[in-house]
Design a protein around this motif. Structure first.
Motif, PDB file in Angstrom:
ATOM      1  N   GLU A  36      -7.846   8.038   7.820  1.00  0.00           N
ATOM      2  CA  GLU A  36      -8.291   7.108   6.976  1.00  0.00           C
ATOM      3  C   GLU A  36      -7.379   5.993   7.143  1.00  0.00           C
ATOM      4  O   GLU A  36      -7.515   4.837   6.977  1.00  0.00           O
ATOM      5  N   GLU A  37      -6.033   6.397   6.673  1.00  0.00           N
ATOM      6  CA  GLU A  37      -4.777   5.343   6.761  1.00  0.00           C
ATOM      7  C   GLU A  37      -4.838   4.507   7.964  1.00  0.00           C
ATOM      8  O   GLU A  37      -4.553   3.319   7.934  1.00  0.00           O
ATOM      9  N   ARG A  38      -5.046   5.275   9.268  1.00  0.00           N
ATOM     10  CA  ARG A  38      -4.631   4.698  10.221  1.00  0.00           C
ATOM     11  C   ARG A  38      -5.938   3.498  10.449  1.00  0.00           C
ATOM     12  O   ARG A  38      -5.769   2.590  11.199  1.00  0.00           O
ATOM     13  N   SER A  50      -3.126  10.845   9.040  1.00  0.00           N
ATOM     14  CA  SER A  50      -4.305  10.481   8.173  1.00  0.00           C
ATOM     15  C   SER A  50      -5.369   9.536   8.889  1.00  0.00           C
ATOM     16  O   SER A  50      -4.718   8.269   9.003  1.00  0.00           O
ATOM     17  N   ILE A  66       2.918   8.323   8.247  1.00  0.00           N
ATOM     18  CA  ILE A  66       1.429   8.380   7.380  1.00  0.00           C
ATOM     19  C   ILE A  66       0.466   8.361   8.320  1.00  0.00           C
ATOM     20  O   ILE A  66      -0.417   8.986   7.920  1.00  0.00           O
ATOM     21  N   ILE A  67       0.356   7.203   9.315  1.00  0.00           N
ATOM     22  CA  ILE A  67      -0.818   7.060   9.783  1.00  0.00           C
ATOM     23  C   ILE A  67      -1.529   7.918  10.890  1.00  0.00           C
ATOM     24  O   ILE A  67      -2.438   8.168  11.155  1.00  0.00           O
ATOM     25  N   ARG A  95       0.755  -1.264  -0.059  1.00  0.00           N
ATOM     26  CA  ARG A  95      -0.068   0.042  -0.093  1.00  0.00           C
ATOM     27  C   ARG A  95       0.776   1.245   0.201  1.00  0.00           C
ATOM     28  O   ARG A  95       0.545   2.289  -0.740  1.00  0.00           O
ATOM     29  N   TYR A  96       1.919   1.287   0.706  1.00  0.00           N
ATOM     30  CA  TYR A  96       2.690   2.513   0.987  1.00  0.00           C
ATOM     31  C   TYR A  96       4.020   2.499   0.375  1.00  0.00           C
ATOM     32  O   TYR A  96       4.810   3.369   0.315  1.00  0.00           O
ATOM     33  N   TRP A 134      -7.339   1.904   8.086  1.00  0.00           N
ATOM     34  CA  TRP A 134      -7.096   1.090   7.319  1.00  0.00           C
ATOM     35  C   TRP A 134      -6.203  -0.035   8.068  1.00  0.00           C
ATOM     36  O   TRP A 134      -6.456  -1.273   7.876  1.00  0.00           O
TER      37      TRP A 134
END
Length: 198
Positions: free
Chosen positions: A81-83, A79, A75-76, A55-56, A85
């Motif tokens: 949303e990403e956390r 965000s 990243i997480i 993904r990343y 996920w």
């Protein structure tokens, strides 16, 4: 006799580890730690680590193939949303590990250290909830010192969790860690004693 399953939670850098270590050393209680299971979930070669890299990109991996936590954190923690996920991948693994360890343990009292007890919907795993709390200012200071973060990074991590006030409002026991270690541990003694009488 039903097991006494203490869910130990709180905000990041509020003192959960201090309380868990004390319960382990002073009372010889088994400690089941969500963070350890979460680390196992992303071990080298695990399907979850593979999904993260896919993904990343490869920058989330260290040269030795292990997870680059700092890179993933950037990243997480910026965000939701990403956390979300990532949590959807890791939380079921962690929950399964808890179920297994509880079933296999012969101990009558177990301490489950779950930083995201409420956020991950794991309250059904425990029979009582203890929240370690302190002021946000203390939390910030400890986090900046402990993890070598900037104030912005620290606040992003604090804000990624439910507020301490919200957690405390749902707790059976609130341990106030804004004074000395001695004061904190005395509260732990009382909480443990109180629950064993019921």
């Amino acid at each position: 006799m039903t097991k006494r399953l203490i869910g130990l939670t709180g905000g990041i850098a509020t003192g959960k580890t201090t309380v868990a270590n004390y319960l382990a050393t002073a009372y010889n209680l088994p400690i089941l730690d969500a963070d350890i299971y979460a680390r196992d979930a992303v071990a080298v070669g695990s399907p979850i680590l593979g999904a993260i890299a896919q993904r990343y990109g490869m920058q989330t991996l260290s040269p030795d193939g292990s997870l680059n936590r700092q890179q993933l954190g950037e990243i997480i923690f910026n965000s939701p949303e990403e956390r979300h996920w990532l949590d959807k991948l890791i939380h079921p693994y962690v929950g399964d590990r808890f179920h297994k360890e509880i079933a296999e343990s012969s101990a009558q009292v177990l301490v489950l250290v779950i930083p995201l007890l409420f956020e991950a919907g794991m309250t059904n795993l425990v029979t009582e909830i203890w929240v370690v709390s302190c002021s946000q200012q203390m939390q910030m200071q400890r986090l900046i010192q402990r993890n070598n973060l900037t104030p912005e990074q620290a606040i992003a991590r604090i804000n990624s969790q439910l507020s301490i006030a919200e957690k405390a409002s749902r707790a059976d026991v609130v341990l106030d860690n804004s004074s000395t270690l001695e004061v904190l541990l005395k509260q732990v003694d009382q909480a443990l004693e109180k629950g064993s009488v019921n």
